[in-house]
Design a protein around this motif. Structure first.
Motif, mmCIF file in Angstrom:
data_model
loop_
_atom_site.group_PDB
_atom_site.id
_atom_site.type_symbol
_atom_site.label_atom_id
_atom_site.label_comp_id
_atom_site.label_asym_id
_atom_site.label_seq_id
_atom_site.Cartn_x
_atom_site.Cartn_y
_atom_site.Cartn_z
ATOM 1 N N ASN A 1 3.180 5.294 5.906
ATOM 2 C CA ASN A 1 3.939 3.966 6.435
ATOM 3 C C ASN A 1 2.818 3.089 6.806
ATOM 4 O OD1 ASN A 1 6.530 4.683 6.121
ATOM 5 N ND2 ASN A 1 6.604 5.718 7.958
ATOM 6 N N ASN A 2 1.334 3.368 7.186
ATOM 7 C CA ASN A 2 0.383 2.513 7.538
ATOM 8 C C ASN A 2 0.206 1.528 6.421
ATOM 9 O OD1 ASN A 2 0.014 3.789 10.006
ATOM 10 N ND2 ASN A 2 -1.856 4.840 9.097
ATOM 11 N N LEU A 3 0.316 1.877 5.008
ATOM 12 C CA LEU A 3 0.042 1.221 4.064
ATOM 13 C C LEU A 3 1.024 0.289 3.576
ATOM 14 C CD1 LEU A 3 -1.830 -0.075 1.965
ATOM 15 C CD2 LEU A 3 -1.349 1.793 0.364
ATOM 16 N N ALA A 4 2.442 1.098 3.670
ATOM 17 C CA ALA A 4 3.645 0.110 3.529
ATOM 18 C C ALA A 4 3.886 -0.919 4.461
ATOM 19 C CB ALA A 4 4.726 1.208 3.585
ATOM 20 N N GLN A 5 3.471 -0.728 5.871
ATOM 21 C CA GLN A 5 3.571 -2.104 6.655
ATOM 22 C C GLN A 5 2.755 -2.829 6.553
ATOM 23 O OE1 GLN A 5 3.334 0.177 10.647
ATOM 24 N NE2 GLN A 5 5.296 1.237 10.254
ATOM 25 N N LEU A 6 1.487 -2.624 6.087
ATOM 26 C CA LEU A 6 0.566 -3.679 5.815
ATOM 27 C C LEU A 6 1.155 -4.410 4.463
ATOM 28 C CD1 LEU A 6 -2.453 -4.942 6.488
ATOM 29 C CD2 LEU A 6 -3.404 -3.176 4.790
ATOM 30 N N ARG A 7 1.578 -3.598 3.553
ATOM 31 C CA ARG A 7 1.770 -4.321 2.329
ATOM 32 C C ARG A 7 3.282 -5.399 2.836
ATOM 33 N NH1 ARG A 7 1.945 -0.751 -3.041
ATOM 34 N NH2 ARG A 7 2.116 -3.172 -3.897
ATOM 35 N N ARG A 8 4.008 -4.765 3.473
ATOM 36 C CA ARG A 8 5.270 -5.776 3.903
ATOM 37 C C ARG A 8 4.546 -7.076 4.759
ATOM 38 N NH1 ARG A 8 8.070 -0.760 4.586
ATOM 39 N NH2 ARG A 8 7.426 -0.752 6.780
ATOM 40 N N ALA A 9 3.787 -6.815 5.450
ATOM 41 C CA ALA A 9 2.960 -7.974 6.512
ATOM 42 C C ALA A 9 2.400 -8.922 5.540
ATOM 43 C CB ALA A 9 2.343 -7.491 7.570
ATOM 44 N N ARG A 10 1.637 -8.258 4.528
ATOM 45 C CA ARG A 10 0.721 -9.227 3.466
ATOM 46 C C ARG A 10 1.122 -8.851 2.054
ATOM 47 N NH1 ARG A 10 -5.209 -7.644 5.440
ATOM 48 N NH2 ARG A 10 -5.665 -9.011 3.822
ATOM 49 N N PRO A 11 2.070 -9.498 1.708
ATOM 50 C CA PRO A 11 2.785 -9.352 0.390
ATOM 51 C C PRO A 11 1.612 -9.650 -0.628
ATOM 52 C CG PRO A 11 4.276 -10.428 1.555
ATOM 53 C CD PRO A 11 3.113 -10.541 2.265
ATOM 54 N N ALA A 12 0.708 -10.519 -0.555
ATOM 55 C CA ALA A 12 -0.180 -10.829 -1.631
ATOM 56 C C ALA A 12 -1.385 -9.914 -1.657
ATOM 57 C CB ALA A 12 -0.828 -12.402 -0.979
ATOM 58 N N LEU A 13 -1.318 -8.840 -0.809
ATOM 59 C CA LEU A 13 -2.557 -7.879 -0.999
ATOM 60 C C LEU A 13 -2.850 -7.530 -2.494
ATOM 61 C CD1 LEU A 13 -1.934 -5.297 1.974
ATOM 62 C CD2 LEU A 13 -3.756 -6.923 1.514
ATOM 63 N N PRO A 14 -4.266 -7.360 -2.768
ATOM 64 C CA PRO A 14 -4.524 -6.897 -4.107
ATOM 65 C C PRO A 14 -4.373 -5.502 -4.328
ATOM 66 C CG PRO A 14 -6.460 -6.696 -2.558
ATOM 67 C CD PRO A 14 -5.313 -7.463 -1.865
ATOM 68 N N VAL A 15 -2.863 -4.970 -4.579
ATOM 69 C CA VAL A 15 -2.578 -3.808 -4.725
ATOM 70 C C VAL A 15 -1.803 -3.561 -6.293
ATOM 71 C CG1 VAL A 15 -1.206 -1.632 -3.966
ATOM 72 C CG2 VAL A 15 -2.257 -3.401 -2.475
ATOM 73 N N TYR A 16 -2.277 -2.659 -6.931
ATOM 74 C CA TYR A 16 -1.566 -2.192 -8.193
ATOM 75 C C TYR A 16 -0.968 -0.988 -8.179
ATOM 76 C CZ TYR A 16 -0.877 -1.499 -13.166
ATOM 77 O OH TYR A 16 -0.438 -1.300 -14.715
ATOM 78 N N ASP A 17 0.284 -0.881 -8.502
ATOM 79 C CA ASP A 17 1.285 0.383 -8.290
ATOM 80 C C ASP A 17 1.231 1.119 -9.808
ATOM 81 O OD1 ASP A 17 2.201 0.375 -5.624
ATOM 82 O OD2 ASP A 17 3.000 -1.794 -6.111
ATOM 83 N N LEU A 18 0.999 2.398 -9.529
ATOM 84 C CA LEU A 18 0.804 3.022 -10.843
ATOM 85 C C LEU A 18 1.480 4.359 -10.766
ATOM 86 C CD1 LEU A 18 -0.307 3.677 -13.699
ATOM 87 C CD2 LEU A 18 -2.413 4.285 -12.621
ATOM 88 N N ALA A 19 2.542 4.965 -11.479
ATOM 89 C CA ALA A 19 3.074 5.847 -11.251
ATOM 90 C C ALA A 19 2.440 7.249 -11.966
ATOM 91 C CB ALA A 19 4.492 5.934 -12.059
#
Length: 322
Positions: A246-264
């Protein structure tokens, strides 16, 4: 609840991390120019344990344009010597011998998560120098420490971590590729320390992931606390990883432009090179032919040495699908 051997292992772990700090401080004084070593657009692989992070890390580390943190240099930080000379270093030999002993004490754990002195491994090896890392919780049941870790100030932890990367990678311009689920404790501090970081987040369904995580931790823990109960481990792992994810999930919600690539994880397993192309394209990293060829060779070697999948169930660890 430590056994006699467990108490010895914990003492050795503490001394080992103090020893790592001494190595770090000694070589930083010897090579003060490390402070000027640039770390540009490092790739950080995050996500829950057992979600494919290790496989992706080793795959990307096979790219000659990248560098990872080899296990032995995580334990005894120094400017990375030429690989052809590693066998001449007593630190490398001791690390290999120690991992061989771990393999004898906990073969199930090594089968689940392989470690080798000459291969890239997790950031925890450097983070543990500051005694702020989830790895300690797999060795001893200390609820006060677990509670402290959730509230700890990670700024000095990551300053030391960055300095160690600068030291190990001295005079090496290759891109750093790092991996550790424990970055989920302080993702904001990670980004403050590495503002241009490229984050890859791996995903796997919790009902598949959690029993595998619990099994890994259980097999590590019973070296220290032989009477550890599977159901206790299962509940703790569920609660712990849900909280830090949830730490990362909350950060991503607060900063939608974070440089994150999602991979299954399933996509990584289905076509590893396609997964790499997606990561590189997303972060505008060129994929050279030598890089593609080296990673393809790694995939082929891994397939040839594939081992049976690790099998365990939620019920085994006191958990249900719900």
């Amino acid at each position: 609840r430590l056994s006699d051997m467990g108490a010895t292992l914990v003492a050795n772990q503490i001394v080992g991390n103090l020893r790592a700090r001494l190595y770090s401080e000694h070589y930083k004084r010897r090579y003060p120019e490390y402070r000027h070593q640039a770390i540009t657009k490092p790739i950080f692989i995050v996500g829950l344990p057992r979600s494919g992070t290790t496989a992706l890390h080793k795959l990307l580390s096979a790219d000659p344009a990248n560098q990872g943190l080899e296990y032995w240099l995580g334990q005894t930080p120094m400017p990375r010597p030429p690989q052809s000379e590693w066998q001449d270093y007593p630190e490398f030999i001791q690390c290999a011998d120690t991992l061989a002993m771990v393999g004898q004490l906990a073969p199930e754990m090594m089968a689940i998560h392989e470690m080798a002195a000459n291969e890239a491994d997790e950031c925890r090896l450097l983070l543990m120098q500051s005694f702020a890392n989830v790895s300690f919780q797999a060795g001893a049941t200390v609820p006060e420490y677990e509670a402290w870790l959730y509230k700890a100030d990670f700024a000095p932890v990551y300053r030391r971590y960055r300095e160690n990367l600068q030291l190990v990678g001295l005079d090496n311009s290759a891109r750093w590729v790092m991996k550790d689920p424990s970055h989920l404790w302080a993702p904001q501090t990670l980004l403050e320390t590495f503002p241009d970081a490229c984050i890859v987040q791996l995903h796997r369904h919790p009902r598949e992931l959690l029993p595998s995580v619990a099994s890994l931790v259980y097999n590590a823990s019973k070296m220290y606390e032989p009477d550890v109960e599977k159901s206790v481990v299962g509940r703790r792992e569920l609660w712990q990883w849900a909280r830090v994810l949830n730490n990362l999930a909350q950060l991503r919600r607060a900063r939608p432009a974070l440089p994150v690539y999602d991979l299954a994880m399933a996509d990584l397993q289905r076509d590893p090179l396609a997964a790499v192309r997606g990561i590189y394209q997303h972060f505008d990293i060129p994929l050279e032919e030598r890089s593609r060829s080296a990673m393809q060779d790694w995939v082929a070697k891994r397939a040839a040495g594939a081992k049976p999948a690790h099998r365990c169930t939620l019920a085994e660890f006191g958990l249900s699908e719900t």
